[in-house]
Design an enzyme around this catalytic site. Structure first.
Site, PDB file in Angstrom:
ATOM      1  N   SER A  69       0.835  -1.198   0.000  1.00  0.00           N
ATOM      2  CA  SER A  69       0.000   0.000   0.000  1.00  0.00           C
ATOM      3  C   SER A  69       0.879   1.260   0.000  1.00  0.00           C
ATOM      4  O   SER A  69       1.611   1.485  -0.953  1.00  0.00           O
ATOM      5  CB  SER A  69      -0.967  -0.041   1.194  1.00  0.00           C
ATOM      6  N   ASP A  81      -9.955  -4.944  -4.318  1.00  0.00           N
ATOM      7  CA  ASP A  81      -9.432  -3.923  -3.400  1.00  0.00           C
ATOM      8  C   ASP A  81     -10.331  -2.695  -3.429  1.00  0.00           C
ATOM      9  O   ASP A  81     -10.487  -2.048  -4.468  1.00  0.00           O
ATOM     10  CB  ASP A  81      -8.008  -3.553  -3.829  1.00  0.00           C
ATOM     11  N   HIS A  87      -8.034  -5.468   0.086  1.00  0.00           N
ATOM     12  CA  HIS A  87      -6.783  -4.758   0.361  1.00  0.00           C
ATOM     13  C   HIS A  87      -6.012  -5.546   1.414  1.00  0.00           C
ATOM     14  O   HIS A  87      -6.019  -5.213   2.606  1.00  0.00           O
ATOM     15  CB  HIS A  87      -7.097  -3.342   0.848  1.00  0.00           C
TER      16      HIS A  87
END
Length: 220
Positions: free
Chosen positions: A116, A170, A201
């Site tokens: 991320s 996601d 995610h």
């Protein structure tokens, strides 16, 4: 170097290093299970370094103070970026790499990886690092400061292999942002291994296994 780190050291002198950058509001300790799951004995003595980003207020989360590599104003691609925060963290990540080299691991035996926000920093800092790295692995992230990548990337890492992976479901960082990063970097000539998985995610064991195989290739 000012960042705190969580480190896993080999029994002998390290011959390779894996630096893993966590995501927004997370912590380096979150990736200890992933590192434990990797089977990298073939690489030789490997040191794993999991830094903790500085704490800062995050606009997206109503100014709440948390560990973050930079401020976030929103998740949409058109939102302005915290360029000052991004560039400050580039220096921090470069210092992490420099320290591994000072501890005896050559740059071409160092892999930078992240999830991320950590993926964003992996690409941002890794492509600008002035010595050839073994590889860059980015999971569930994107490429910040995209417009400046071509001008600012360092020639030393012009052919560094990239591992990019994303969850097709996601809902935090849309997979389209990952694909946009992939396509932009492919246009610049980087060798990219791309994977997507039916997940949100997060990370999955299939992804860890694919990453493991790729790490064995770039650190052989």
């Amino acid at each position: 170097m000012t960042l705190q780190t969580i480190e896993m050291h080999p029994a002998g002198e390290a011959r390779a290093s894996l630096i893993v950058l966590h995501g927004l509001g997370a912590d380096g300790a979150d990736f200890v299970p992933m590192v434990d799951a990797l089977q990298l004995a073939e690489v030789g003595p490997l040191r794993c370094v999991m830094p903790r980003a500085k704490e800062r207020p995050v606009t997206l989360n109503n100014g709440y103070v948390m560990r973050a590599w930079y401020d976030l104003y929103g998740l949409e691609t058109h939102r302005r970026e915290d360029e000052a925060g991004l560039r400050d963290s580039i220096r921090e990540v470069h210092a992490l790499i420099d320290r591994e080299r000072e501890r005896g691991v050559p740059a071409h035996r160092i892999v930078l990886a992240g999830f991320s926000q950590g993926c964003a920093m992996t690409l941002l800092a890794g492509l600008r690092y002035p010595a050839r790295l073994a590889g860059l692995a980015g999971m569930s992230g994107y490429l910040p400061l995209m417009a400046s990548t071509a001008a600012e990337r360092h020639a030393a890492n012009a052919e560094t292999p990239l591992f990019l992976a994303h969850g097709s479901q996601d809902d935090v960082v849309a997979i389209e942002r990952g694909r946009t990063a992939r396509d932009a970097l492919a246009t610049l000539g980087y060798p990219i291994e791309w994977h997507d998985y039916p997940m949100a995610h997060s990370m999955c064991m299939e992804e860890v296994n694919d990453l493991n195989r790729w790490l064995l290739q770039v650190l052989k």
